[in-house]
Design a protein around this motif. Structure first.
Motif, PDB file in Angstrom:
ATOM      1  N   ILE A   1     152.424  40.515 -26.769  1.00  0.00           N
ATOM      2  CA  ILE A   1     153.384  40.382 -27.868  1.00  0.00           C
ATOM      3  C   ILE A   1     152.675  40.469 -29.219  1.00  0.00           C
ATOM      4  N   ILE A   2     151.499  39.843 -29.322  1.00  0.00           N
ATOM      5  CA  ILE A   2     150.744  39.899 -30.577  1.00  0.00           C
ATOM      6  C   ILE A   2     150.329  41.330 -30.901  1.00  0.00           C
TER       7      ILE A   2
ATOM      8  N   GLY B   1     153.436  43.367 -31.959  1.00  0.00           N
ATOM      9  CA  GLY B   1     153.832  42.987 -33.309  1.00  0.00           C
ATOM     10  C   GLY B   1     152.878  43.512 -34.364  1.00  0.00           C
TER      11      GLY B   1
ATOM     12  N   ALA C   1     153.459  47.221 -34.766  1.00  0.00           N
ATOM     13  CA  ALA C   1     154.708  47.487 -35.475  1.00  0.00           C
ATOM     14  C   ALA C   1     154.565  47.275 -36.980  1.00  0.00           C
ATOM     15  N   LEU C   2     153.686  46.355 -37.374  1.00  0.00           N
ATOM     16  CA  LEU C   2     153.447  46.090 -38.798  1.00  0.00           C
ATOM     17  C   LEU C   2     152.365  46.988 -39.389  1.00  0.00           C
TER      18      LEU C   2
END
Length: 369
Positions: free
Chosen positions: A184-185, A188, A191-192
């Motif tokens: 998940i990290i 994320g 995505a950023l």
């Protein structure tokens, strides 16, 4: 204390990879230039292709050396840490009879009632309790299974576990939670716009280590490469004691983290500008027109400079138009033969033309084919 150790173990290598190694590479490049470039000779300037190539090679060498050091460090720490088999001095495949024989010998040597008067009895008692606990782990098939695959921390993590299934379920839950959070990290961060370099290798390394750890937890035997190749090799060479599965998992985790850092930092070094990501190719018609306009302006400015130089060189022949014209023709001929013809691309083009003209012509003939 544990939190500070975890933080240092996590942040320490990150700071080394991201900051300390680039600084060390700059120092190393300056030192190497001072050693191998003679005084008075020009040194490659920052931003030039030669300078960038040297910096890339130095960074790769330092990155590779630090990657090897991280693997050695974790293996060295594993050898220094407590190991039930090593503490008892028995092989990994020891049976119950051999283990009891070995423990009786250790009892004669380390039991608190049998040691000398000058030995600290409290420390001797603690060590003997530690040996007895190690013997109990190896004697119990359930605890031995859990210890070999998950390490000594599994007993503190699952104090109520009684069967192999209990230990396996507890370990798999921890593994799934850990790798799920990491996944998940990473998603994320990508995505950023962070950690985009080498993202494929990060996901691949995460999947590979997770698969190996789950396979080790679910199978009753050791991994094949460990039991048939790695442990026999270290046993023959006496490099270190044989590896347990949980030790290999620890090394693979560290290696995967370091390798993804290595690959993520290696990829930008092979771009045209190592400090910035490669830009997308803007090949629109408007861009081409702007480039042609800039090129035309550059050619016009170059022609003006060339005419000014010719006028300057012909000042002594101002009143003699014939001599002035001959001088200009000579200068043009010199520039064509000694400047233009020396260009590598021009020589290659002339050579290719000559080869095409003489293809198929008999030896000694002068043809124009």
């Amino acid at each position: 204390m544990a939190i500070s150790n975890v933080s240092f173990d996590t942040l320490g290598p990150f700071l080394v990879w991201q900051f300390l190694i680039p600084v060390a590479a700059g120092w190393a490049q300056s030192i190497l230039y001072s050693i191998f470039i003679r005084a008075g000779d020009p040194k490659p300037q920052p931003g030039t292709p030669r300078f960038i190539k040297h910096r890339r090679n130095i960074l790769i060498a330092i990155y590779a050396a630090y990657f090897a050091f991280t693997i050695y460090e974790v293996d060295f720490n594993l050898q220094r840490s407590s190991n039930a088999y090593n503490d008892l001095g028995v092989p990994l495949d020891v049976d119950e009879s051999a283990l009891n024989t070995r423990f009786r010998r250790l009892t004669i040597r380390y039991h608190p009632d049998k040691i000398g008067p000058n030995v600290d009895r409290e420390r001797a008692n603690d060590f003997y309790v530690h040996l007895k606990r190690a013997k109990d782990i190896i004697m119990d098939p359930v605890k031995r299974f859990a210890y070999d695959r998950f390490g000594p921390s599994i007993f503190a993590q699952c104090q109520s576990c009684l069967t192999i299934k209990d230990y396996t379920d507890s370990a798999l839950l921890t593994t799934a939670t850990t790798y799920g959070v990491l996944f998940i990290i990473l998603v994320g961060a990508n995505a950023l716009g962070f950690l985009t370099d080498g993202s494929y290798w990060r996901y691949l390394g995460l999947l590979a280590v997770a698969t190996f750890e789950i396979r080790t937890a679910l199978r009753p035997d050791y991994p094949t490469f460990l039991s048939k190749y790695l442990n026999p090799f270290v046993a023959r060479t006496n490099l270190r004691p044989p590896y347990l599965p949980f030790q290999i998992i620890t090394i693979l985790k560290k290696a995967a983290i370091s390798l993804t850092q290595f690959l993520g930092l290696l990829m930008p070094l092979y771009r045209s500008d190592p400090q910035h990501a490669a830009k997308t190719n803007d090949d629109t018609e408007d861009t081409r027109h702007k480039q042609l306009d800039r090129l035309s302006a550059l050619v016009a400015e170059s022609n003006k400079d060339a005419n000014r130089l010719l006028e300057l060189e012909s000042v002594p022949y101002r009143d003699n138009e014939r001599a002035k014209g001959e001088l200009r023709e000579a200068l043009k001929k010199y520039m064509v033969q000694n400047v233009v013809h020396q260009e590598k691309e021009v020589r290659n083009a002339m050579g290719e033309v000559m080869m095409r003209r003489r293809t198929g012509v008999p030896h000694g003939a002068v043809g124009t084919k």
